[in-house]
Design a protein around this motif. Sequence first.
Motif, PDB file in Angstrom:
ATOM      1  N   LEU A 137     -48.354  23.530  68.911  1.00 47.30           N
ATOM      2  CA  LEU A 137     -47.213  22.685  69.251  1.00 47.30           C
ATOM      3  C   LEU A 137     -46.934  22.739  70.742  1.00 47.30           C
ATOM      4  N   LYS A 138     -46.463  21.632  71.267  1.00 44.20           N
ATOM      5  CA  LYS A 138     -46.151  21.533  72.688  1.00 44.20           C
ATOM      6  C   LYS A 138     -44.736  21.014  72.869  1.00 44.20           C
ATOM      7  N   GLY A 139     -43.994  21.631  73.775  1.00 45.81           N
ATOM      8  CA  GLY A 139     -42.628  21.195  74.037  1.00 45.81           C
ATOM      9  C   GLY A 139     -41.733  22.382  74.299  1.00 45.81           C
ATOM     10  N   GLU A 140     -40.433  22.194  74.096  1.00 47.30           N
ATOM     11  CA  GLU A 140     -39.458  23.253  74.334  1.00 47.30           C
ATOM     12  C   GLU A 140     -38.581  23.432  73.110  1.00 47.30           C
ATOM     13  N   ALA A 141     -38.286  24.692  72.809  1.00 51.03           N
ATOM     14  CA  ALA A 141     -37.365  25.025  71.723  1.00 51.03           C
ATOM     15  C   ALA A 141     -36.393  26.055  72.266  1.00 51.03           C
ATOM     16  N   THR A 142     -35.326  25.577  72.901  1.00 50.13           N
ATOM     17  CA  THR A 142     -34.355  26.479  73.510  1.00 50.13           C
ATOM     18  C   THR A 142     -33.709  27.386  72.473  1.00 50.13           C
ATOM     19  N   GLN A 143     -33.615  26.896  71.265  1.00 45.96           N
ATOM     20  CA  GLN A 143     -33.181  27.701  70.138  1.00 45.96           C
ATOM     21  C   GLN A 143     -34.080  27.349  68.961  1.00 45.96           C
ATOM     22  N   GLN A 144     -33.857  27.958  67.836  1.00 40.93           N
ATOM     23  CA  GLN A 144     -34.703  27.657  66.680  1.00 40.93           C
ATOM     24  C   GLN A 144     -34.544  26.197  66.271  1.00 40.93           C
ATOM     25  N   GLU A 145     -35.685  25.504  66.195  1.00 42.65           N
ATOM     26  CA  GLU A 145     -35.690  24.100  65.812  1.00 42.65           C
ATOM     27  C   GLU A 145     -36.208  23.958  64.383  1.00 42.65           C
ATOM     28  N   SER A 146     -35.666  22.981  63.666  1.00 44.75           N
ATOM     29  CA  SER A 146     -36.084  22.733  62.291  1.00 44.75           C
ATOM     30  C   SER A 146     -37.060  21.571  62.230  1.00 44.75           C
ATOM     31  N   ALA A 147     -38.024  21.667  61.331  1.00 41.68           N
ATOM     32  CA  ALA A 147     -38.992  20.599  61.089  1.00 41.68           C
ATOM     33  C   ALA A 147     -39.289  20.574  59.602  1.00 41.68           C
ATOM     34  N   SER A 148     -39.944  19.527  59.168  1.00 49.60           N
ATOM     35  CA  SER A 148     -40.238  19.413  57.742  1.00 49.60           C
ATOM     36  C   SER A 148     -41.579  18.732  57.527  1.00 49.60           C
ATOM     37  N   LEU A 149     -42.161  18.985  56.368  1.00 44.42           N
ATOM     38  CA  LEU A 149     -43.430  18.358  55.997  1.00 44.42           C
ATOM     39  C   LEU A 149     -43.315  17.863  54.565  1.00 44.42           C
ATOM     40  N   PHE A 150     -43.620  16.598  54.359  1.00 48.57           N
ATOM     41  CA  PHE A 150     -43.657  16.044  53.010  1.00 48.57           C
ATOM     42  C   PHE A 150     -44.926  15.216  52.878  1.00 48.57           C
ATOM     43  N   ALA A 151     -45.733  15.531  51.873  1.00 41.48           N
ATOM     44  CA  ALA A 151     -46.984  14.810  51.644  1.00 41.48           C
ATOM     45  C   ALA A 151     -47.151  14.528  50.165  1.00 41.48           C
ATOM     46  N   GLN A 152     -47.686  13.360  49.858  1.00 39.82           N
ATOM     47  CA  GLN A 152     -47.933  12.930  48.474  1.00 39.82           C
ATOM     48  C   GLN A 152     -49.441  12.788  48.266  1.00 39.82           C
ATOM     49  N   GLY A 153     -49.966  13.479  47.239  1.00 38.63           N
ATOM     50  CA  GLY A 153     -51.396  13.432  46.978  1.00 38.63           C
ATOM     51  C   GLY A 153     -51.812  12.205  46.191  1.00 38.63           C
ATOM     52  N   PRO A 154     -53.117  12.026  45.973  1.00 38.23           N
ATOM     53  CA  PRO A 154     -54.181  12.905  46.499  1.00 38.23           C
ATOM     54  C   PRO A 154     -54.475  12.593  47.965  1.00 38.23           C
ATOM     55  N   GLY A 155     -55.007  13.595  48.675  1.00 35.84           N
ATOM     56  CA  GLY A 155     -55.349  13.404  50.075  1.00 35.84           C
ATOM     57  C   GLY A 155     -55.295  14.705  50.847  1.00 35.84           C
ATOM     58  N   VAL A 156     -55.592  14.603  52.136  1.00 36.06           N
ATOM     59  CA  VAL A 156     -55.609  15.761  53.037  1.00 36.06           C
ATOM     60  C   VAL A 156     -54.306  15.794  53.828  1.00 36.06           C
ATOM     61  N   VAL A 157     -53.704  16.958  53.887  1.00 33.60           N
ATOM     62  CA  VAL A 157     -52.466  17.154  54.647  1.00 33.60           C
ATOM     63  C   VAL A 157     -52.819  17.766  56.000  1.00 33.60           C
ATOM     64  N   THR A 158     -52.362  17.135  57.065  1.00 31.18           N
ATOM     65  CA  THR A 158     -52.652  17.615  58.432  1.00 31.18           C
ATOM     66  C   THR A 158     -51.349  17.808  59.207  1.00 31.18           C
ATOM     67  N   ALA A 159     -51.502  18.299  60.432  1.00 31.24           N
ATOM     68  CA  ALA A 159     -50.330  18.527  61.288  1.00 31.24           C
ATOM     69  C   ALA A 159     -49.588  17.239  61.604  1.00 31.24           C
ATOM     70  N   GLY A 160     -50.291  16.117  61.513  1.00 35.04           N
ATOM     71  CA  GLY A 160     -49.653  14.836  61.771  1.00 35.04           C
ATOM     72  C   GLY A 160     -48.598  14.470  60.751  1.00 35.04           C
ATOM     73  N   HIS A 161     -48.580  15.120  59.584  1.00 35.89           N
ATOM     74  CA  HIS A 161     -47.581  14.856  58.553  1.00 35.89           C
ATOM     75  C   HIS A 161     -46.265  15.582  58.822  1.00 35.89           C
ATOM     76  N   ILE A 162     -46.229  16.466  59.814  1.00 36.36           N
ATOM     77  CA  ILE A 162     -45.015  17.235  60.099  1.00 36.36           C
ATOM     78  C   ILE A 162     -44.022  16.355  60.849  1.00 36.36           C
ATOM     79  N   ASN A 163     -42.799  16.332  60.371  1.00 35.11           N
ATOM     80  CA  ASN A 163     -41.708  15.602  61.025  1.00 35.11           C
ATOM     81  C   ASN A 163     -41.039  16.544  62.017  1.00 35.11           C
ATOM     82  N   LEU A 164     -41.264  16.310  63.314  1.00 35.30           N
ATOM     83  CA  LEU A 164     -40.829  17.235  64.366  1.00 35.30           C
ATOM     84  C   LEU A 164     -39.638  16.697  65.148  1.00 35.30           C
TER      85      LEU A 164
END
Length: 373
Positions: free
Chosen positions: A118-145
């Motif tokens: 990951l690239k950027g700044e997190a001055t404090q703890q930041e929240s993110a989420s990942l939701f994926a529906q199969g079938p398929g491959v889950v990658t970092a691009g599925h993360i909601n940042l």
Amino acid sequence: MVVDLLVNVAFNNLFYRKRNENMEKNSSTIRIYPEWKCVDDEQESNRRLHYSRFALSPLLVDQAMTIGVAMRRALLSEVEGICITSAKIVGTIHEYSTLEGVRESIDEILMNLRQIVLKGEATQQESASLFAQGPGVVTAGHINLPSSIRVVDPDQYIATLSKDTQLCIELVISQGKGNQINDYINNEEGFFRIDARFTPVQKANFSIYSLGEGRQQLLLLEIWTNRTLTPEEALYQAHNSLLNLFYTITPPIPSKNVSKNNKPACIEKNTVYNDINTSDQSGHVLNASVDTILSIDRPMEDVMNTKNISIDQLELSPRIYNCLKRANIDTLSDLASYTQEDLLKIKNFGKKSVEQVVTVLQERFGLKLSTKK
């Protein structure tokens, strides 16, 4: 062979180029300021790896080892970065459990999340989420940042869903330095702490080479980063971290042997530390903090090892170079034994040729040829 060529190139570029700008003379010392220069920069085919090699020269014997060890340790422990530090995976109980329709175990998914860059700044703890529906491959691009953070490689692998399965993960992103091992005891179902690898520097190595007769050295520093920042930026951060550390632990001025201006006679606090600045299109020069002092009582030729410096390093025109070679002038030491009047006696060596030689010697080495014997 490659290393020897690199040392020669770095030696020419760092030790001789604009020497008159890097040397200050006063009544008691000759002060030489080493410079950092990027001599190799490769953005590997791997989208999460950036390699650069830097040279620092000239240094006195043992200074290269001191700087190399300190810089390597600072690069691996003092450069800040961000990473995923915890995850809550819906539908799980412990890290050894599995999810129906998910090829990887929970432990494997956590390992893959730990490697997300990951690239950027997190001055404090930041929240993110990942939701994926199969079938398929889950990658970092599925993360909601958050807007301040992005993924370096969106194709970085996390898991494979083989059925019409949902994968829901809540993530926490933190900023820090170095590595932190998770010793947290998990009491919440589905919540997992992840060993944090904050440092963007993947690897750092250094090597040392002698220049001339071994009185001076060249330091080569190799840096690999995960592309969240460039090796040059990592070097700058590590350098500043060391400066700040030594500034905070500056010892008190000794009560004995203090000069009139209330400073120790053996210490001069006049070194200036500057920001990165670009020298030209061929590479970046970073102003170094190392201050090398040589006694002015030593002859200039001795300091620069002119006996071993070929006139090839002068980068003269081919005609002038050939004239000097035919006159058996092979090194700077040979050339220094000539006066301007002697050079004019060389066949096909005119006044303009003498002026060019005099200019190069003065600008690069601070050497002057007398007009007459």
